[in-house]
Design an enzyme around this catalytic site. Structure first.
Site, PDB file in Angstrom:
ATOM      1  CD  GLU A   1       8.193   0.093  -5.605  1.00 39.28           C
ATOM      2  OE1 GLU A   1       8.680   0.876  -6.432  1.00 39.28           O
ATOM      3  OE2 GLU A   1       7.570   0.472  -4.592  1.00 39.28           O
TER       4      GLU A   1
ATOM      5  CG  ASP B   1      -2.263   4.822  -3.251  1.00 39.36           C
ATOM      6  OD1 ASP B   1      -1.111   4.376  -3.303  1.00 39.36           O
ATOM      7  OD2 ASP B   1      -2.561   5.976  -3.618  1.00 39.36           O
TER       8      ASP B   1
HETATM    9  N1  ADE Z   1       3.173   5.759  -4.561  1.00 47.23           N
HETATM   10  C1  ADE Z   1       2.138   4.935  -4.440  1.00 47.23           C
HETATM   11  N2  ADE Z   1       1.002   5.601  -4.140  1.00 47.23           N
HETATM   12  C2  ADE Z   1       1.346   6.916  -4.080  1.00 47.23           C
HETATM   13  C3  ADE Z   1       0.628   8.107  -3.819  1.00 47.23           C
HETATM   14  N3  ADE Z   1      -0.672   8.087  -3.548  1.00 47.23           N
HETATM   15  N4  ADE Z   1       1.306   9.275  -3.837  1.00 47.23           N
HETATM   16  C4  ADE Z   1       2.617   9.292  -4.111  1.00 47.23           C
HETATM   17  N5  ADE Z   1       3.343   8.219  -4.359  1.00 47.23           N
HETATM   18  C5  ADE Z   1       2.717   7.017  -4.354  1.00 47.23           C
END
Ligand code: ADE
Length: 255
Positions: A21, A208
């Site tokens: 990143e 997500d």
């Molecule tokens: N980074 C990216 N997605 C995440 C999630 N669902 N929970 C914690 N950190 C994250």
């Protein structure tokens, strides 16, 4: 005249947890890897750059020496932030990274959002008198309304734990702290910023959906590349805005 120029210079510290990143922004800013003696034995990496009137320090948590993976999570985040802020004394601290978003908040995969109001924990669950509120935390986030408008980036409340999954208890605590962006570092950095009185803004890209049936890890892996590319693009826009707007309220958020 040179004094005027010096007065306008602002220091921005940008913290990342994961190399994949951080690297695109380092490349785009032509930032230089810089060693500092005060890092000691920690795996932290630093990069320095200049953009317009911004003096930029990028901090990366680095590789865990035992497991050879990125040092993600709240413990490395708070130690790194504490070192970097103490030494660099930034006018603004940014934390760039990924997060889980919510379909119910109409987030989009790859969308980049700005933190708003405060950052809080949902993973510090301490059901004792006054400890419950201490555990949740709530550390102030810099005023990003103008930045949000200028860059057309939506805002959300960032909530932190040290877990990628989303337990039933997480759900209860995220409902309580009204978090809409779930990640693993921001509140730990916010906790450090309050002691240095440093304005703090988390900037997160959605990899997500937390409220989606598919496994988080699977969604994360599928969407990671596009999210990270978008993060770099938006970070450059944000830095350009900051460089052009030394009088924006973001610099003077009371902490
Ligand atoms: N980074 C990216 N997605 C995440 C999630 N669902 N929970 C914690 N950190 C994250």
């Amino acid at each position: 005249m040179s004094q005027n120029k010096a007065e306008k210079t602002k220091r921005v510290y940008i913290q990342f947890a994961m190399g994949l990143e951080c690297n695109p922004l380092v490349a785009a800013l032509k930032a230089t890897k810089t060693d500092f003696h005060w890092v000691g034995a920690f795996p932290f990496e630093f990069y320095t750059s200049q953009l317009k009137n911004l003096e930029i320090l990028i901090g990366l948590a680095g590789m865990d020496p035992v497991h050879q993976v990125d040092s993600i999570g709240s413990v490395p985040a708070s130690v790194l932030a504490s070192f970097a802020i103490r030494e660099f004394r930034p006018d603004l601290v940014l934390n760039a990274g990924t997060c889980g978003g919510f379909l119910s908040s109409e987030h989009r995969i790859g969308e980049v959002l700005l933190g708003s109001q405060y950052v809080a924990f949902h993973g510090r669950r301490i059901d004792l008198p006054r400890m419950r509120e201490y555990g949740i935390g709530k550390y102030v986030v810099a005023s990003s309304a103008n930045l949000s408008k200028h860059c057309a980036l939506r805002q959300g409340i960032v909530s932190t734990s040290d877990a990628l999954d989303f337990s039933l208890e997480d759900k209860v605590y995220m409902a309580e702290n009204q978090g809409t962006l779930k990640e693993m570092e921001a509140a730990a950095i916010g906790w450090v910023c309050q002691f240095y009185k440093a304005p703090f803004l988390p900037i997160k890209t959605v990899t997500d959906f937390v409220d989606h049936g598919a496994a988080t890890a699977e969604q994360f892996m599928t969407n990671y590349a596009v999210s990270v590319e978008n993060l770099k693009t938006e970070m450059l826009k944000i830095l350009n805005y900051l460089g052009n707007n030394p009088n924006d309220p973001i610099w003077n958020t009371p902490v």
